[in-house]
Design an enzyme around this catalytic site. Structure first.
Site, short mmCIF file in Angstrom:
data_model
loop_
_atom_site.label_atom_id
_atom_site.label_comp_id
_atom_site.label_asym_id
_atom_site.label_seq_id
_atom_site.Cartn_x
_atom_site.Cartn_y
_atom_site.Cartn_z
CE LYS A 107 5.06 7.42 -1.42
NZ LYS A 107 4.43 7.59 -0.10
CB SER A 147 -5.56 4.82 2.35
OG SER A 147 -5.34 5.93 1.52
CE LYS A 163 -3.99 2.09 0.64
NZ LYS A 163 -3.59 2.92 -0.53
N1 GLU Z 1 1.06 8.95 0.17
C1 GLU Z 1 0.60 8.81 1.52
C2 GLU Z 1 1.72 8.39 2.44
O1 GLU Z 1 2.88 8.60 2.15
C3 GLU Z 1 -0.65 7.95 1.63
C4 GLU Z 1 -0.50 6.53 1.19
C5 GLU Z 1 -1.82 5.75 1.14
O2 GLU Z 1 -2.83 6.31 1.46
O3 GLU Z 1 -1.76 4.59 0.75
O4 GLU Z 1 1.50 7.90 3.52
#
Ligand code: GLU
Length: 437
Positions: free
Chosen positions: A119, A362, A83
């Site tokens: 990521k 999320s 995720k």
């Molecule tokens: N980009 C956000 C983070 O770095 C959210 C990641 C997500 O919601 O999966 O935590």
């Protein structure tokens, strides 16, 4: 104190190394060593289980075909599907994406979410792309990854310069590939397409929960506290308005073009609408223009770095005069800087805790998609508060036990959980390849 006694002669870092991949590997190695875990834990965690590079051809408005490069890193899925967000930025590198995916593994484990870390990133400048070009790029990227993403494999989300609209295009493209709606593919979607109420404010809101918890531990009132926010994007602007709602005074904020200062306090919502009109916070009436370096050095109670990596480093850490640094961005403080802040008594709430509100909501969004049962915003915010406070208390207790930084404590809580899961799944004993979805 653990961070004063960093192992000497590190094989990864000689002087100050600002490569986030080296930094996260060092953070992981030190946590596994301090927990006395078998070396196989670090061997598995020190790199992503899968890293993919894709080329994305996009027909530009000029008619020319441009090929963009994108990456997806799936670091570790022992606790569940990977995720993490996708960023669109000219400076994206493979090492940065790998590091960010590793921080996601720690974040999800720390918050007790049934996810691993992932990521993605595309090397591009979204500010120079038309809406049509952005759509082509978003669709092309997810189509290239269609085999390895999905609600039970890898669930992307927004990150730097990606929006609910980008998530909607990606969800639509993936759904077309599978000939059925796949709302659970991706989070951070518009609400009408299965997005969660409260998701767009979640990173800033979660950050504020940790600031309130830290202030309580330090016996520091938030009412009247001076707050400085570096980076006035989604996380920074929401954190600023919520802190103002708790009585704090937002004395300075900045964006990539510069900073603004007013000792009597700013109204973050007015600054936001100015930024929407002018493309920057700079020039907001009644403020003094300052540089990012001047902003970081302001005397304040709370500093919220909410921009990019490596903003607080060995050369400016000694100038920080905040009592609490709450890392809404990922990786804003280098390890050398953290050592300086620690010695100066600054209470740092690490990124893996301070900005975990985004991935937490999320998770709620993904659950709502799988159940097709949608929650009220109150319910989302309530559950978010519970998760953030529980994680804060666990990290704080670990810090008290080991007399170390909050970051080291957070890694220890998370890595202990990951190691236990890997041990129970038999990943640590055998020599065969780790299972991949
Ligand atoms: N980009 C956000 C983070 O770095 C959210 C990641 C997500 O919601 O999966 O935590």
């Amino acid at each position: 104190m653990c961070d004063r006694n960093l192992p000497k002669g590190s094989d990864l870092v000689a002087t100050e190394d600002r490569n986030p991949y080296d930094i996260v590997r060092r953070q992981l190695r030190e946590a596994t060593e301090q927990l006395n875990l078998p070396p196989s834990v670090y061997e598995i965690l020190k790199q992503p289980l899968r890293f993919i590079e894709v080329s994305i051809p996009v027909q530009m408005d000029s008619g020319e075909l441009r090929v963009f490069t994108g990456f997806r890193s799936q670091h570790n899925d022992v606790l569940g599907p990977t995720k993490g967000g996708i960023r669109f930025h000219p400076d994206v590198t493979p090492d940065e994406v790998k590091a960010l995916s590793m921080w996601m593994t720690i974040k999800c484990a720390l918050l007790g979410l049934p996810f691993g870390g992932g990521k993605g990133g595309i090397i591009c400048n979204p500010k120079e792309l038309s809406r049509r070009e952005l759509e082509g790029l978003s669709r092309g990227f997810i189509a290239a990854l269609a085999q390895v993403v999905g609600p039970d494999k890898d669930v992307p989300a927004p990150d730097v310069y990606t929006t609910p609209q980008v998530m909607a295009w990606m969800m639509d493209e993936f759904s077309k590939t599978l000939s059925r709606n796949q709302f659970g593919l991706i989070t951070g979607k518009p609400i009408v397409l299965g997005g969660s109420r409260g998701r767009s404010e979640a990173t800033g809101r979660g950050c504020v929960e940790t600031v309130l918890a830290a202030a309580k531990k330090l016996n520091m009132p938030i009412d009247g506290a001076r707050v400085v926010v570096q980076g006035f994007g989604n996380a920074g602007s929401v954190a600023a308005s919520l802190l103002r709602g708790h009585g704090a005074k937002i004395i300075a904020v900045s964006d990539s073009k510069g900073g603004i200062y007013n000792e009597h306090g700013l109204d973050p919502l007015a600054v936001l609408s100015y930024k929407e009109q002018h493309g920057t916070v700079v020039g907001f009436p009644g403020t003094e223009t300052i540089t990012n370096e001047e902003l970081l050095a302001l005397e304040c109670e709370v500093l919220v770095p909410a921009a990019l990596e490596n903003q607080i480093h060995a050369d400016n850490a000694h100038k920080i005069r905040a009592k609490i640094v709450a890392e809404a961005a990922n990786g804003p403080t280098t390890p050398d800087a953290e050592q300086i802040l620690f010695e100066n008594g600054v209470f740092v709430i690490p990124d893996v805790l301070a900005n975990a509100g985004g991935v937490t909501v999320s998770y709620f969004e993904w659950v709502q998609n799988l159940y097709n049962w949608y929650w009220s915003e109150e319910e989302v915010n309530h559950q978010l508060g519970l998760k953030m406070n529980q994680a804060f208390e666990e990290v704080y207790a670990m810090r008290e036990k080991h007399n170390c930084t909050m970051r080291r404590a957070a890694y220890m809580v998370a890595v202990a959980r990951l190691a236990e899961a890997m041990r129970l799944r038999g990943w640590l004993e055998r020599n065969t390849a780790v299972w991949r979805s």
